[in-house]
Design a protein around this motif. Structure first.
Motif, short mmCIF file in Angstrom:
data_model
loop_
_atom_site.label_atom_id
_atom_site.label_comp_id
_atom_site.label_asym_id
_atom_site.label_seq_id
_atom_site.Cartn_x
_atom_site.Cartn_y
_atom_site.Cartn_z
N ALA A 1 63.89 83.44 75.98
CA ALA A 1 63.00 82.74 76.90
C ALA A 1 62.43 83.77 77.86
O ALA A 1 63.09 84.77 78.19
N ALA A 2 61.21 83.53 78.32
CA ALA A 2 60.57 84.46 79.25
C ALA A 2 61.30 84.48 80.58
O ALA A 2 61.72 83.44 81.09
N GLY A 3 61.52 85.68 81.11
CA GLY A 3 62.08 85.81 82.44
C GLY A 3 63.58 85.89 82.52
O GLY A 3 64.13 85.95 83.62
N VAL A 4 64.27 85.88 81.36
CA VAL A 4 65.73 85.99 81.37
C VAL A 4 66.17 87.00 80.31
O VAL A 4 65.43 87.32 79.38
N SER A 5 67.39 87.50 80.46
CA SER A 5 67.93 88.44 79.48
C SER A 5 68.43 87.70 78.25
O SER A 5 68.78 86.52 78.31
N SER A 6 68.46 88.42 77.14
CA SER A 6 68.92 87.80 75.90
C SER A 6 69.71 88.80 75.06
O SER A 6 69.45 90.00 75.09
N ILE A 7 70.68 88.27 74.35
CA ILE A 7 71.51 89.05 73.43
C ILE A 7 71.55 88.28 72.12
O ILE A 7 71.87 87.09 72.11
N ALA A 8 71.22 88.94 71.04
CA ALA A 8 71.22 88.26 69.75
C ALA A 8 71.40 89.26 68.64
O ALA A 8 71.26 90.47 68.82
N ILE A 9 71.71 88.75 67.49
CA ILE A 9 71.62 89.53 66.27
C ILE A 9 70.20 89.36 65.75
O ILE A 9 69.51 88.39 66.07
N ASP A 10 69.73 90.31 64.95
CA ASP A 10 68.41 90.19 64.33
C ASP A 10 68.54 89.17 63.20
O ASP A 10 68.80 89.52 62.05
N ASN A 11 68.40 87.90 63.56
CA ASN A 11 68.61 86.82 62.60
C ASN A 11 67.61 86.84 61.46
O ASN A 11 67.95 86.51 60.32
N MET A 12 66.38 87.23 61.75
CA MET A 12 65.38 87.30 60.70
C MET A 12 65.77 88.37 59.67
O MET A 12 65.67 88.15 58.45
N LYS A 13 66.24 89.50 60.15
CA LYS A 13 66.70 90.55 59.24
C LYS A 13 67.90 90.09 58.44
O LYS A 13 68.04 90.39 57.25
N GLY A 14 68.81 89.34 59.10
CA GLY A 14 69.97 88.81 58.39
C GLY A 14 69.57 87.91 57.24
O GLY A 14 70.14 88.00 56.14
N GLY A 15 68.61 87.03 57.47
CA GLY A 15 68.12 86.17 56.39
C GLY A 15 67.47 86.97 55.28
O GLY A 15 67.64 86.66 54.09
N HIS A 16 66.75 88.01 55.65
CA HIS A 16 66.08 88.86 54.66
C HIS A 16 67.12 89.60 53.81
O HIS A 16 66.98 89.71 52.59
N ILE A 17 68.16 90.12 54.45
CA ILE A 17 69.22 90.83 53.73
C ILE A 17 69.87 89.89 52.71
O ILE A 17 70.10 90.27 51.55
N ALA A 18 70.18 88.66 53.14
CA ALA A 18 70.82 87.70 52.24
C ALA A 18 69.95 87.39 51.03
O ALA A 18 70.42 87.41 49.88
N GLY A 19 68.66 87.13 51.28
CA GLY A 19 67.75 86.82 50.18
C GLY A 19 67.59 87.99 49.23
O GLY A 19 67.62 87.84 48.00
N THR A 20 67.39 89.18 49.79
CA THR A 20 67.20 90.37 48.97
C THR A 20 68.41 90.64 48.09
O THR A 20 68.30 90.98 46.90
N TYR A 21 69.60 90.47 48.66
CA TYR A 21 70.83 90.73 47.90
C TYR A 21 70.99 89.73 46.76
O TYR A 21 71.31 90.12 45.62
#
Length: 275
Positions: A93-113
């Motif tokens: 969200a705009a104006g706050v800090s965030s911590i996450a995993i790169d979920n889009m990359k995670g989905g891409h890795i799963a599909g590619t594998y």
């Protein structure tokens, strides 16, 4: 802060999901018991907004850690005016800090594998994507779809399923239809617990894993190692994410209040027997 009692509000729509439970366990190793206050803010947007406001008024925290929640701009403004920084986990969200995993990359890795293993008819079991708190589910889906498009594949009709609880019971409920559809791979973006339900149905029906249907989970919880067969999954560095949130709210409070930070961890494919 020296004269203020240290109190961190940790909140989520519910504390029942495996992700939230794991994060709370990690936080308990970092915060003293009196420093952490758990507040559930499940409900519609207006209820969620009111509960976040009450958490600020009643608890008077020095910071808010919110999991799978995207606060409204007015809530962000109220917290900022009170000089209480917000750190989001698995949301943005705009104006706050965030911590996450790169979920889009995670989905891409799963599909590619899965594609690399010769799978052609791939399904996905996902959390809800078109709701508040659905950011990570949406990103995992997008990454998975991108991997399929790169190989001129697509999710078959009926092969994109959304679940609410990320639970084993969700997996038990949706897997029969996926088997009827004839899929040869399932990316369980809804997590390792949900994947246990998929595996259970496959075993009961004599479906060979991974020969007939390969399954990839998400999170790399302990249950992934103990399942039969052991679950191939996308690892989230939950311990490191909890440590980053702790550092932000305890050591960088003033800094993130004035200059919110975005921290993105990288997913990792953990190969076991299910795919």
């Amino acid at each position: 802060m020296a004269n203020q009692e240290i109190r961190i509000v940790v909140t989520a729509p519910t504390f029942g999901s495996p992700f939230h439970i794991s994060m709370i366990e990690n936080f308990k190793k970092l915060f003293k018991p009196e420093e952490m206050v758990l507040r559930s803010v499940t409900g519609e947007s207006d209820i969620q907004r009111e509960r976040l406001r009450l958490a600020l008024e009643q608890t008077r925290p020095i910071a808010l850690i919110a999991m799978d929640i995207r606060p409204d701009p007015d809530i962000i403004s109220i917290y900022r005016a009170a000089k209480v920084p917000i750190v989001l986990l698995d949301e943005e969200a705009a104006g706050v800090s965030s911590i996450a995993i790169d979920n889009m990359k995670g989905g891409h890795i799963a599909g590619t594998y899965l594609i690399s293993k010769g799978k052609k008819k791939l399904a996905i079991v996902s959390g809800r994507t078109k709701v508040k708190g659905g950011f990570n589910a949406e990103q995992r889906l997008k990454g998975f779809q991108q991997a399929l498009r790169e190989k001129n594949l697509f999710i078959p009709q009926g092969g994109m399923v959304e679940v609410m609880q990320y639970s084993r019971e969700d997996g038990l409920e949706v897997m029969p239809n996926l088997l009827t559809l004839g899929v040869d791979a399932v990316f369980c973006a809804a997590g390792d617990n949900c994947a246990q339900g998929l595996l259970s149905v496959a075993r009961d029906r004599g479906v060979r894993i991974p020969e007939d249907v390969a399954i990839v989970g998400f999170d790399d919880l302990l249950i992934a190692q103990l399942s039969t067969p052991a679950l191939t999954t996308i690892r989230q560095p939950l311990k490191e994410m909890a440590q980053a949130a702790y550092t932000m709210v305890m050591l960088q409070r003033d800094e993130i209040l004035n200059n919110p930070q975005k921290m993105l961890f990288q997913p990792e494919l953990v190969i076991r027997k299910s795919a």
